[in-house]
Design an enzyme around this catalytic site. Structure first.
Site, mmCIF file in Angstrom:
data_model
loop_
_atom_site.group_PDB
_atom_site.id
_atom_site.type_symbol
_atom_site.label_atom_id
_atom_site.label_comp_id
_atom_site.label_asym_id
_atom_site.label_seq_id
_atom_site.Cartn_x
_atom_site.Cartn_y
_atom_site.Cartn_z
ATOM 1 N N GLY A 1 92.980 56.781 49.079
ATOM 2 C CA GLY A 1 92.256 56.200 47.992
ATOM 3 C C GLY A 1 91.763 55.061 47.978
ATOM 4 O O GLY A 1 92.554 54.388 48.895
ATOM 5 N N HIS B 1 88.628 44.547 38.994
ATOM 6 C CA HIS B 1 89.151 43.791 40.042
ATOM 7 C C HIS B 1 88.520 44.003 41.530
ATOM 8 O O HIS B 1 88.843 43.160 42.199
ATOM 9 C CB HIS B 1 90.669 43.957 40.095
ATOM 10 C CG HIS B 1 91.115 45.391 41.167
ATOM 11 N ND1 HIS B 1 91.245 46.663 40.537
ATOM 12 C CD2 HIS B 1 91.072 45.497 42.285
ATOM 13 C CE1 HIS B 1 91.790 47.600 41.631
ATOM 14 N NE2 HIS B 1 91.438 47.053 42.597
ATOM 15 N N SER C 1 90.611 51.182 45.644
ATOM 16 C CA SER C 1 90.431 50.864 44.306
ATOM 17 C C SER C 1 89.037 51.074 43.666
ATOM 18 O O SER C 1 88.102 51.200 44.513
ATOM 19 C CB SER C 1 90.653 49.057 44.240
ATOM 20 O OG SER C 1 91.917 48.619 44.693
ATOM 21 N N GLY C 2 88.882 51.231 42.604
ATOM 22 C CA GLY C 2 87.836 51.697 42.077
ATOM 23 C C GLY C 2 87.495 53.005 41.874
ATOM 24 O O GLY C 2 86.528 53.480 41.159
ATOM 25 N N ASP D 1 91.214 47.305 33.306
ATOM 26 C CA ASP D 1 90.633 47.151 34.749
ATOM 27 C C ASP D 1 89.388 48.090 34.937
ATOM 28 O O ASP D 1 89.655 49.433 35.470
ATOM 29 C CB ASP D 1 91.832 47.327 35.761
ATOM 30 C CG ASP D 1 91.048 47.103 37.071
ATOM 31 O OD1 ASP D 1 90.327 46.478 37.416
ATOM 32 O OD2 ASP D 1 92.120 47.333 37.961
#
Length: 267
Positions: A212, A73, A214-215, A119
């Site tokens: 934190g 994403h 995404s990814g 994802d």
């Protein structure tokens, strides 16, 4: 030529995966705290040119000298991407840090945007990086490994310092204990949104919010004393990543070992 081969072998031996030169200072802080500089040397900043200049958008994990692991994403086909490695502060020019263009980006062929299924994505760097005190790879867990409930893992990234707040300048870390699938998939937790190919962490609600993005990795110490990347940040509550009964949900890396190996072999 022989001396060059020996040198490469020595460098590879000196910088094994998941063994930082500057070990992280671990604590029980859930809300997030500044990390010891370069103690998570596999953490990368994934940047796009969506605003007309390179700008941090997601995290990711260096898993070899050529490949970075991140979330599907995080990728938009309209933009170009680059990876910054060896960073502690995003705003400061730092000795030893480098930027590499993304030569190839492979998102999982069965990625489902609506349900956040599969994802996961891999980024091939434009050229191989040389491991150093500030840049090295995290280890990959064995296929099918399931973390036990309560396992003490850490999330790292330059995410927002608080809900709707500014992005962190200094890399942050936060303790997020693992929540087993039976708990995370209960109706008043994440229910059917949490599958057995995901790993949940946090959700005790003691301190709402943590740092934190995404990814980025869910990183856990293994029995050999090195660090494995067990998760890729996928989704969570809009109120933070340790909201009561709404832990952060990660793509479970051990469920995708065959896919990772296939991509890294064929591209």
């Amino acid at each position: 030529m022989r001396s060059l081969v020996v040198l490469i072998f020595v460098v590879a031996t000196a910088y094994g995966c998941g063994l930082p030169t500057f070990p992280p200072v671990l604590s029980r802080v859930v809300a997030g705290e500044d990390v010891r500089p370069h103690s998570w040397p596999w953490q990368i900043s994934l940047q796009s040119d969506s605003s007309g200049r390179w700008r941090h958008g997601c995290g990711g994990t260096l898993i070899s000298s050529d490949w970075v692991l991140t979330a599907a994403h995080c990728i938009n086909d309209r933009y170009n991407y680059r990876v910054e490695l060896g960073k502690h502060s995003l705003k400061t020019s730092e000795e030893g840090s480098i930027a590499q263009r993304a030569a190839k980006i492979i998102t999982h062929e069965d990625y489902n945007t609506l349900l956040s299924r599969n994802d996961i994505a891999l980024i091939k760097l434009s050229s191989s990086v040389t491991f150093s005190d500030t840049i090295m790879a995290a280890c990959i867990p064995d296929r099918g490994v399931i973390l036990p409930h309560g396992a003490p893992c850490y999330v790292t990234g330059w995410g927002r310092l608080f809900t709707s707040g500014p992005l962190a300048d200094i890399l942050q870390q936060a303790l997020l204990p693992v929540v087993d699938h039976d708990t995370c998939s209960q109706p008043d937790w994440w229910s059917v949104l949490a599958t057995d190919k995901m790993v949940c962490a946090g959700g005790d609600g003691i301190t709402a919010g943590c740092n934190g993005d995404s990814g980025g990795p869910l990183i856990c110490l293994n029995s050999k004393g090195s660090w494995d990347v067990h998760g890729v940040v996928s989704f969570g509550s809009g109120e933070g990543c340790n909201v009561f009964q709404k832990p952060t949900v990660f793509t479970q890396v051990s469920s995708y070992i065959n896919w990772i190996n296939m991509v890294m072999t064929n591209y």
